[in-house]
Design a protein around this motif. Sequence first.
Motif, short mmCIF file in Angstrom:
data_model
loop_
_atom_site.label_atom_id
_atom_site.label_comp_id
_atom_site.label_asym_id
_atom_site.label_seq_id
_atom_site.Cartn_x
_atom_site.Cartn_y
_atom_site.Cartn_z
N SER A 101 3.03 0.87 5.42
CA SER A 101 3.70 1.25 4.35
C SER A 101 4.97 2.51 4.80
CB SER A 101 2.53 2.35 3.74
OG SER A 101 2.45 3.51 4.36
N LEU B 132 -4.74 6.29 -1.33
CA LEU B 132 -4.18 5.27 -1.16
C LEU B 132 -4.16 4.39 -2.34
CD1 LEU B 132 -5.63 3.99 2.48
CD2 LEU B 132 -3.14 4.98 2.02
N ASN C 269 -9.67 1.64 0.14
CA ASN C 269 -10.17 2.05 1.32
C ASN C 269 -11.43 2.37 1.33
OD1 ASN C 269 -9.58 2.06 4.18
ND2 ASN C 269 -9.17 4.45 4.15
N ASP D 289 -1.89 -1.56 6.22
CA ASP D 289 -2.88 -2.12 5.24
C ASP D 289 -3.80 -3.34 6.19
OD1 ASP D 289 -1.22 -4.44 5.56
OD2 ASP D 289 -0.70 -4.10 3.50
N SER D 290 -4.47 -3.89 5.18
CA SER D 290 -5.52 -4.81 5.84
C SER D 290 -4.90 -5.82 6.25
CB SER D 290 -6.61 -5.39 4.87
OG SER D 290 -5.83 -5.85 3.71
N MET E 293 0.76 -1.19 0.01
CA MET E 293 0.03 0.12 0.16
C MET E 293 0.75 1.25 0.01
SD MET E 293 -3.21 1.03 2.83
CE MET E 293 -3.93 -0.35 2.07
N SER F 43 -2.99 0.54 -4.07
CA SER F 43 -2.51 -0.91 -3.59
C SER F 43 -2.73 -1.98 -4.82
CB SER F 43 -3.31 -1.22 -2.32
OG SER F 43 -3.03 -2.60 -2.08
N GLN G 1 -7.12 0.51 4.79
CA GLN G 1 -6.25 1.07 5.77
C GLN G 1 -7.03 0.59 7.18
OE1 GLN G 1 -5.45 5.27 5.83
NE2 GLN G 1 -6.37 5.11 7.97
N ASP H 296 -8.07 -3.95 -0.46
CA ASP H 296 -7.33 -3.63 0.52
C ASP H 296 -7.96 -2.49 1.10
OD1 ASP H 296 -4.93 -3.65 2.02
OD2 ASP H 296 -3.63 -3.27 0.60
#
Length: 904
Positions: A96, A28, A875, A90-91, A1, A30, A37, A35
Motif C-alpha cells: 500500500s 484498513l 483484516n 495486502d493478501s 488496500m 479495501s 493484511q 482482503d
Amino acid sequence: MEVVKPTCEMTVDPLCISTLTPHFGWQLTSSVQADAQTAYAIEVYALHGAKRTLVWQSGKKVSSQSQHVPYGGAPLKPAQKYSWKVQVWDSAGKLSAWSAEAVFGIAPSNSFFQNAHWVGAITQQQAKLPAGRKFHGTDMKKPEVKALWDAVDSLSSKSISLRRSFTVNKKIVGAMVYICGLGHYELSLNGQKVGNSEFAPLWSDYDKTVYYNAYDVTSLLKEGVNAIGALLGNGFYNVQGGGRYRKLQIGFGPPTLLLKMVITHADGTQEEICSDAHWKYALNPVTFNSIYGGESYDARLEQKGWNTAAFHDAAWKPVVIQEAPKGTLRPQEASPVKIMERYGIQKVTKLTAQQVEAASKSTKRTVDPSAMVLDMGQNLAGFPEITVRGKKGQKVTLLVAEALTDEGAVNQRQTGRQHYYEYTLKGEGDETWHPRFSYYGFRYIQVEGAVLKGQKNPQKLPVIKNIQSCFVYNSARDVATFRCSNDVFNSAHRIIGKAVRSNMQSVFTDCPHREKLGWLEQLHLNGPGLLYNYDLTTLFPKVMQDMADAQHNNGMVPTTAPQYVVFEGPGMDVFADSPEWGSSMVILPFMYYETYGDASLIERYYRNMRAYVDYLTSRAQNHIVSFGLGDWYDYGDFRAGFSRNTPVPLVATAHYYLDICYLEQGARMVGNKHDENYYAALKAEVKAAFNDTFFHSETAQYGTGSQCSNALPLFLGLVEDGVRPLVLQNLVKDIKAHGNRLTTGDVGNRYLFQTLARNGLNELMYTMHNHEEAPGYGFQLKFGATTLTEQWDPRQGSSWNHFMMGQIDEWFFASLAGIKADPSAPGYKDFVIAPQPVGDLKQVEATFQTLYGTISVNWTKENGIFTLRTNVPVNCSAKLFMPGEETPRLLKSGSYSFTKNLER
C-alpha cells in the motif's frame, strides 16, 4: 488496500502519553472482498520544529497485527514530539501507500516541573482549610464543624486571574504548554482561550493523583511581547459552603496553578516560561463558584485585555508560592469534558403573581415577580448560556432544575438547593456568558430579572436575545448506532444514552445534580453497554486509576471513586463499602480486554485486584460475604432503596465468587502460577459454600426465589448442571407470576437480562420490556422522561437522570443485533454475529466501530423471510450464526447478504 486512522495508544495524535515505548494501531480499507493484511512496516521520526529525524523503522514485519503493535526502537525521550507512518502488504502481497503521517508526544519526566512552582493568592496554611473527608450530611450542621469552616479565610474560595507577560526574541517553530490549574482552570494566550475543554483538568483524588494538560500553542505565540492568562475555580479541589447547596465540604487546598511552557526556536534552542514568583494575580468577575452551588459573575469587574500583552498590571498583586498538592503529577490522557450539544427554548411560561407567591414558599426562596420558566425540552448536565443586553448593574438570575413544583416553578427539592447562576451586566451592548466552574442536571430554566426578546418590558429589564442549554459531557466518541422497528426500544436506547452522557464527566457520576459522585457499581453492570456505545480506550484507564487511588491499605475499594467523602456512622456506613460496587476494580479490566484486546489494565492493576479479593476473603465467614447494599433499588410495591427481594449475603457472595473467577484468569495471564492455583481452589470452596448456604434443593430455588436470587447463580455458573434447568424454570415462573415483569434493581438487572438472553429466552426478554407499564423503560417514556430515571417508577424517585438501570443496551447490541466479542479472541479482530429476531420485530439496524473498523448488522423479517446484511471490517473475520443454526458460517472481511425462511 489503504491505511486509515493511525493511532498511538489507541488515540488519534495524542500530545502527552505516559510511556516511552508506545503501541500503534491502524484501520484498513479495501475494495477486495476477504482482503487482509499480511505484513506491515512502520517508521518513527523525532520532530524538531520543521526538521525531523528517523529514530526507528520496523522493516517489513510479516504479520496480520494492526492494533497494539509495539514500538521496537530505543526508548523515546520525555517531552519530545514524534511523527510516524505505516504501510502494509495486502493478501495478494501488494504494498500500500504510506498512511498519513500521525503525531504523538511523550509526557515530560518527573523532574520536568522542577523550575515551576504552584502559585496563587493564599497558602494552604493561611487558608486554614480543615483536613478530612467526613464533612457531609448532618455533620456539616454540628457546631464544631461549622466553627472549623467559619475560620477558613474567604480568599481561599475566590476565583482568581493570574497573568505573566514575556518577550520572545527569536523565530518560533514550536511551543508546548503543560498546565494544571486546581480545581479547574481556563487558560489563554495573547487573549485567546487555549483548547475547548470545560472543567479541566479531570477530577481526581488530589492527595494521590493530579492531572495536567498539554497543548500545542505554536500558532498563538508571536515574536515580541506575549501574555499568558489563567482563570482558576474551585471544582472538587475546594468545596466550601457560601450559603448555597453542597453535598459535602472538602478542602485539598485553595485555587492553585502550575505551568511550564517550552518554546522551540528555529536555531534549535529552547526557552522556558514557568509559573513562579514573577506572576501576578487579581480577583476576577467570578464572585462565587462552587461545583455544587452554582456561580455568580459580575461583568462590571472585568478588566479588558487582562490576558493580553498590552495590559498594565501595576495594580495586580504578586502571587504567593503555595504548597504543592500531595498527589503525583500525571498527564491527562483521557478525553476532556466539553460543551457537546446545545438546546433551545421549547416552551415559555410566565409565572403569575399567585404562582410566584406559592413558589416562594414551596422552594424556600423569594421568587422574583419577573420569573418565567423555560422548557428546553431535554434533561441534561450542563449550564445555560445567555446573550443579554441591558444597563450596567442590572442582574439576571438563572435557576435550573429537572422538575417543576405544583405551581410551575423550577423544583430543586430532590436534587439539591439552592443552586443558581447570577450575571450582573456591564451595560456594553450584547453580553454573552455561561458559567465556567459549575454545572447541574436540568431541563427547565427559571429566568428572573429579565425578559425575552420580543416580550413586553414595562420595567426596562435586561433583554435576553438568546438562551441555550449547554449539554456538557466527556468528549469520548460515540462509536455505535442502534435502531429497530420497536419505538419503545428506540426511545429507551435514546434516554439511556442521554443519561449516560449526562453522567459521563471526569468520572461516571450517579447523577449530575444531587451528588456528582463516582458510584462504582454502574461501571461493570452497565459496562458492556458503555463499551458498545462509546470509545472508552482512555477514560476507563482513568477510572481504574481513580479506584486504585481510592483503595484502602487493607484492600477495600470504597463505593465511590474518587472518594471525596467517607461515609461513617449509624445508617451511613453501609454506603461506604459494598462488594457489588468495589468489584468494578476486578471486573472492569476484563471488560476492557474483551472489547479492545488490551490486557494492560489487568497487568497494571493485578495487585490491586488481588488485594480487593483478599479483603473480601478477610470479611467472609465460612466463605460467605454478608455485607453491602445488595440488589439496590429493586422493584416491588414499595419505595425503592435497600434490597427487599433478595438476601444481601447472596448478592455479595456471588460477586465475591465472580471476582475470584476473574482473578484466577488474571493470575494465569500475568504468569503467577501460585496465585492461579490458590484462587482456583478458593473458587471451588466458595462455590460449594454458596450452594450449601443459599440453594434449597427441595424447591430448586436460591435465596428467596426472587429473580435476582436465581439469575445471579445461573449467570455465574454456580448452579450444578443437574438442577440448572429447574432453577431456570423457576426464574421464568417468577417472571410470569409478576405479569412478565421484572423485580430486579440496579445490581440484578444485568444478571437477569443476560441469563435470559444466554439461555435462549430472548422472547421473554422482549415481552418483559415491550410495554408502557412500571417497571419498564416504556413507563418512563410515557411519563415524559428524556433521560433514564433513578427508579423504575420515576414518580417515586429523587433523580430523573441516572443511567444505572440502563443494562438493556447490552441486549440491544449483543442479542437483537447479535454483535458479540469472540471469547477466544478478545478485541473484535474476530467476532460473532448471532442476531435474534424476536417478538414482532421487523427490522434491527446497528453499527459498532471497533479498533479495526465498523461492524454493521441490518436485518429484516417479513412474511417469515429473514434477511441479513452485514459488514466485516478489513483484516477481520466473523462467525455468523443465522437464527436457529448452531454451526457458524465463517466470514472474512467485506459486505454480505443472507436470506433464510424462518417458517421452514
